[in-house]
Design a protein around this motif. Sequence first.
Motif, PDB file in Angstrom:
ATOM      1  N   UNK A   8       0.840  -1.202   0.000  1.00  0.00           N
ATOM      2  CA  UNK A   8       0.000   0.000   0.000  1.00  0.00           C
ATOM      3  C   UNK A   8       0.873   1.249   0.000  1.00  0.00           C
ATOM      4  N   UNK A   9       1.922   1.243   0.797  1.00  0.00           N
ATOM      5  CA  UNK A   9       2.828   2.398   0.832  1.00  0.00           C
ATOM      6  C   UNK A   9       3.491   2.629  -0.526  1.00  0.00           C
ATOM      7  N   UNK A  10       3.899   1.540  -1.199  1.00  0.00           N
ATOM      8  CA  UNK A  10       4.507   1.671  -2.525  1.00  0.00           C
ATOM      9  C   UNK A  10       3.520   2.274  -3.522  1.00  0.00           C
ATOM     10  N   UNK A  11       2.275   1.820  -3.474  1.00  0.00           N
ATOM     11  CA  UNK A  11       1.255   2.344  -4.390  1.00  0.00           C
ATOM     12  C   UNK A  11       0.977   3.814  -4.094  1.00  0.00           C
ATOM     13  N   UNK A  12       0.840   4.166  -2.823  1.00  0.00           N
ATOM     14  CA  UNK A  12       0.586   5.562  -2.450  1.00  0.00           C
ATOM     15  C   UNK A  12       1.743   6.467  -2.848  1.00  0.00           C
ATOM     16  N   UNK A  13       2.957   5.969  -2.708  1.00  0.00           N
ATOM     17  CA  UNK A  13       4.125   6.751  -3.097  1.00  0.00           C
ATOM     18  C   UNK A  13       4.084   7.033  -4.602  1.00  0.00           C
ATOM     19  N   UNK A  14       3.786   6.017  -5.390  1.00  0.00           N
ATOM     20  CA  UNK A  14       3.680   6.198  -6.832  1.00  0.00           C
ATOM     21  C   UNK A  14       2.533   7.117  -7.206  1.00  0.00           C
ATOM     22  N   UNK A  15       1.390   6.944  -6.538  1.00  0.00           N
ATOM     23  CA  UNK A  15       0.212   7.774  -6.807  1.00  0.00           C
ATOM     24  C   UNK A  15       0.511   9.244  -6.524  1.00  0.00           C
ATOM     25  N   UNK A  16       1.258   9.512  -5.475  1.00  0.00           N
ATOM     26  CA  UNK A  16       1.565  10.897  -5.109  1.00  0.00           C
ATOM     27  C   UNK A  16       2.439  11.596  -6.157  1.00  0.00           C
ATOM     28  N   UNK A  17       3.112  10.816  -7.002  1.00  0.00           N
ATOM     29  CA  UNK A  17       3.971  11.389  -8.033  1.00  0.00           C
ATOM     30  C   UNK A  17       3.226  11.668  -9.338  1.00  0.00           C
ATOM     31  N   UNK A  18       1.961  11.242  -9.429  1.00  0.00           N
ATOM     32  CA  UNK A  18       1.187  11.439 -10.657  1.00  0.00           C
ATOM     33  C   UNK A  18       0.635  12.855 -10.746  1.00  0.00           C
ATOM     34  N   UNK A  19       0.442  13.308 -11.976  1.00  0.00           N
ATOM     35  CA  UNK A  19      -0.228  14.587 -12.195  1.00  0.00           C
ATOM     36  C   UNK A  19      -1.723  14.393 -11.970  1.00  0.00           C
ATOM     37  N   UNK A  20      -2.474  15.478 -11.919  1.00  0.00           N
ATOM     38  CA  UNK A  20      -3.922  15.380 -11.739  1.00  0.00           C
ATOM     39  C   UNK A  20      -4.570  14.600 -12.879  1.00  0.00           C
ATOM     40  N   UNK A  21      -4.102  14.816 -14.093  1.00  0.00           N
ATOM     41  CA  UNK A  21      -4.650  14.097 -15.253  1.00  0.00           C
ATOM     42  C   UNK A  21      -4.358  12.598 -15.150  1.00  0.00           C
ATOM     43  N   UNK A  22      -3.142  12.257 -14.763  1.00  0.00           N
ATOM     44  CA  UNK A  22      -2.769  10.852 -14.609  1.00  0.00           C
ATOM     45  C   UNK A  22      -3.581  10.192 -13.499  1.00  0.00           C
ATOM     46  N   UNK A  23      -3.820  10.917 -12.410  1.00  0.00           N
ATOM     47  CA  UNK A  23      -4.637  10.383 -11.318  1.00  0.00           C
ATOM     48  C   UNK A  23      -6.058  10.105 -11.788  1.00  0.00           C
ATOM     49  N   UNK A  24      -6.626  10.994 -12.591  1.00  0.00           N
ATOM     50  CA  UNK A  24      -7.986  10.804 -13.106  1.00  0.00           C
ATOM     51  C   UNK A  24      -8.049   9.563 -13.991  1.00  0.00           C
ATOM     52  N   UNK A  25      -7.045   9.382 -14.845  1.00  0.00           N
ATOM     53  CA  UNK A  25      -7.006   8.203 -15.715  1.00  0.00           C
ATOM     54  C   UNK A  25      -6.876   6.936 -14.886  1.00  0.00           C
ATOM     55  N   UNK A  26      -6.007   6.962 -13.890  1.00  0.00           N
ATOM     56  CA  UNK A  26      -5.823   5.801 -13.021  1.00  0.00           C
ATOM     57  C   UNK A  26      -7.116   5.450 -12.293  1.00  0.00           C
ATOM     58  N   UNK A  27      -7.817   6.448 -11.785  1.00  0.00           N
ATOM     59  CA  UNK A  27      -9.071   6.204 -11.072  1.00  0.00           C
ATOM     60  C   UNK A  27     -10.097   5.528 -11.975  1.00  0.00           C
ATOM     61  N   UNK A  28     -10.156   5.941 -13.253  1.00  0.00           N
ATOM     62  CA  UNK A  28     -11.078   5.307 -14.198  1.00  0.00           C
ATOM     63  C   UNK A  28     -10.729   3.841 -14.396  1.00  0.00           C
ATOM     64  N   UNK A  29      -9.429   3.543 -14.506  1.00  0.00           N
ATOM     65  CA  UNK A  29      -8.993   2.159 -14.692  1.00  0.00           C
ATOM     66  C   UNK A  29      -9.276   1.319 -13.442  1.00  0.00           C
TER      67      UNK A  29
END
Length: 62
Positions: free
Chosen positions: A5-26
Amino acid sequence: MNKKILDVLKGYSKLSLEEKAILKKHIQRLDNTGIDGKKIIIKALSESVGPLDSNACSCCGR
């Protein structure tokens, strides 16, 4: 919180807002897919996605 979970959160925190939106859809698509669909998606991701450099991926070890 475990290491995965920490690894995923660390990676998620490095994403742009657009990348986060795309990831959430997936993630939503994956969560709303039946077990057979999930197996197909996970297999396709395992075969097609890996680290872009020579270091092993901290999530999957590839």
